[in-house]
Scaffold this motif. Sequence first.
Motif, short mmCIF file in Angstrom:
data_model
loop_
_atom_site.label_atom_id
_atom_site.label_comp_id
_atom_site.label_asym_id
_atom_site.label_seq_id
_atom_site.Cartn_x
_atom_site.Cartn_y
_atom_site.Cartn_z
N PHE A 8 83.27 69.10 103.16
CA PHE A 8 81.87 69.32 103.60
C PHE A 8 82.16 69.40 105.10
O PHE A 8 82.41 68.26 105.79
CB PHE A 8 80.82 68.49 103.39
CG PHE A 8 79.25 69.12 103.65
CD1 PHE A 8 78.77 69.99 102.74
CD2 PHE A 8 79.11 68.72 104.80
CE1 PHE A 8 77.46 70.36 103.21
CE2 PHE A 8 77.59 69.01 105.21
CZ PHE A 8 76.96 69.95 104.36
N ASN A 9 81.69 70.72 105.92
CA ASN A 9 81.90 70.77 107.32
C ASN A 9 80.64 70.45 107.99
O ASN A 9 79.76 71.18 108.00
CB ASN A 9 82.16 72.11 107.52
CG ASN A 9 82.59 72.33 109.03
OD1 ASN A 9 82.34 71.65 109.82
ND2 ASN A 9 82.92 73.61 109.26
N HIS A 10 80.38 69.25 108.53
CA HIS A 10 79.19 68.63 109.04
C HIS A 10 79.04 69.51 110.29
O HIS A 10 77.68 69.31 110.87
CB HIS A 10 79.38 67.34 109.30
CG HIS A 10 79.35 66.52 107.95
ND1 HIS A 10 78.27 65.79 107.57
CD2 HIS A 10 80.28 65.95 107.34
CE1 HIS A 10 78.37 65.17 106.38
NE2 HIS A 10 79.64 65.19 106.15
N LYS A 11 79.62 69.83 111.07
CA LYS A 11 79.64 70.89 112.39
C LYS A 11 78.71 71.92 112.03
O LYS A 11 78.17 72.25 112.99
CB LYS A 11 80.92 71.07 112.96
CG LYS A 11 81.72 70.12 113.42
CD LYS A 11 83.14 70.52 114.20
CE LYS A 11 84.02 69.16 114.61
NZ LYS A 11 85.35 69.66 115.02
N LEU A 12 78.64 72.39 110.85
CA LEU A 12 77.82 73.50 110.64
C LEU A 12 76.33 73.34 110.80
O LEU A 12 75.64 74.18 110.94
CB LEU A 12 78.34 74.29 109.21
CG LEU A 12 79.56 74.86 108.99
CD1 LEU A 12 79.58 75.01 107.48
CD2 LEU A 12 80.03 75.91 109.91
N GLU A 13 76.07 72.12 110.62
CA GLU A 13 74.74 71.88 110.52
C GLU A 13 74.00 71.58 111.97
O GLU A 13 72.79 71.51 112.27
CB GLU A 13 74.37 70.45 110.08
CG GLU A 13 74.86 70.27 108.58
CD GLU A 13 74.73 68.73 108.14
OE1 GLU A 13 73.88 68.50 107.41
OE2 GLU A 13 75.84 68.06 108.15
N HIS A 17 72.48 79.30 112.19
CA HIS A 17 72.83 80.41 111.40
C HIS A 17 71.93 81.02 110.66
O HIS A 17 70.67 80.48 110.54
CB HIS A 17 73.97 79.84 110.17
CG HIS A 17 75.25 79.24 111.07
ND1 HIS A 17 76.20 79.75 111.22
CD2 HIS A 17 75.72 77.91 110.95
CE1 HIS A 17 77.40 79.19 111.71
NE2 HIS A 17 77.00 77.91 111.72
N ALA A 18 72.05 82.13 110.29
CA ALA A 18 71.13 82.90 109.54
C ALA A 18 71.10 82.42 107.94
O ALA A 18 70.09 82.21 107.36
CB ALA A 18 71.51 84.27 109.43
N PHE A 19 72.39 81.76 107.72
CA PHE A 19 72.45 80.92 106.35
C PHE A 19 72.58 79.43 106.59
O PHE A 19 73.18 79.02 107.35
CB PHE A 19 73.46 81.29 105.50
CG PHE A 19 73.31 82.93 105.29
CD1 PHE A 19 72.64 83.13 104.18
CD2 PHE A 19 73.82 83.98 106.03
CE1 PHE A 19 72.33 84.61 103.67
CE2 PHE A 19 73.74 85.32 105.83
CZ PHE A 19 73.06 85.63 104.78
N ASN A 20 72.28 78.61 105.78
CA ASN A 20 72.44 77.17 105.78
C ASN A 20 73.66 76.51 105.25
O ASN A 20 74.31 77.28 104.32
CB ASN A 20 71.31 76.48 105.13
CG ASN A 20 69.85 76.97 105.64
OD1 ASN A 20 69.64 76.94 106.97
ND2 ASN A 20 68.93 76.82 104.81
N ALA A 21 74.05 75.53 105.85
CA ALA A 21 75.24 74.83 105.13
C ALA A 21 75.18 74.58 103.76
O ALA A 21 76.40 74.46 103.09
CB ALA A 21 75.71 73.59 106.18
N VAL A 22 74.11 74.42 103.22
CA VAL A 22 73.52 74.06 102.03
C VAL A 22 72.38 75.01 101.57
O VAL A 22 71.30 74.87 102.08
CB VAL A 22 73.49 72.57 101.57
CG1 VAL A 22 73.13 72.36 100.06
CG2 VAL A 22 74.71 71.89 101.58
#
Length: 303
Positions: A8-13, A17-22
């Motif tokens: 799981f890439n925590h940096k995405l949070e 983004h137009a889309f969420n990490a989850v």
Amino acid sequence: MFYKEPDFNHKLETRHHAFNAVGQGFLVTNENVAGYAEHMGQDLTDARVLSVCSSGDHAFTFYGAGAKHVDTFDVNYTQKLIYELKNTMIRKLPYYEFMAFFYGKNNFFNRKIITPIWNEFSDSLKLYLEVFYSTNVATARRMFVYGRAINNPGVPYINSKNQYDLIGAKLPARISFMHNDLETLPQQLTEKYDLVVLSNIFDYMYLDAPSTQAALMKFYDNILMPITKHNLNSGGKIAFEYLWGTRACNRPDFFGEWKKYESAFNETMAKSGAKMNTVEIPARIENASSAVTAHILVLEKQR
């Protein structure tokens, strides 16, 4: 609920983004995925492919077309779980049970269908499914973008038992997935590919650019150029934008601007070893009232 998973890439949070990490997952693509293999002039026999994960349908189709290995990536971690679910079912269950599970009116996500293969699933997938089964089906359907699996003639394995069985015999037990956004993906790649498929992610990138031309140039500099230089085999192609018709989300008169960019790029970058191209394919969209031509924007690394 997947924050402790090692991939799981925590940096995405921390990035917008137009889309969420989850978030809500796609159960089936609405692209004519078969069109990539059929109309791009790319022989996928023993090819290495990098593709957006989405529902896994891109990977399944490319394996069916002869690819040796498919790496996937997605900004939404739940797509990995949908990919794993379908991958396991295709390898372990007959076609009619798969179709009943995703398309059956009275059997949508029927737990009895997957009970025999439950122990094949990862702990993450088991947890994901338990969330679904912990509430009523109407509420649980909100976990998915469409709330159901859409019929798509452009995905061979759901339209043919023979294709389903063929792909089932080719799929690896362990799926390859990177939890990453496209903006930072080039820095994470270590392999080389014959085909890279980015779906329509460009629709949601660089929307603050002053013009479509500026957005395309930034996309090339940050994404296409480094992948071409470091991760694309000679003669390889990047399918970097899928258009339903000629429209790109939130970009007025996109196709006209794209054709200008394509022409200018091919004139000024001829010595760079890369060429832009537009590939037309028949769009196969569920409930389409008339035939529509889809377009795939392509960068090819010259031999």
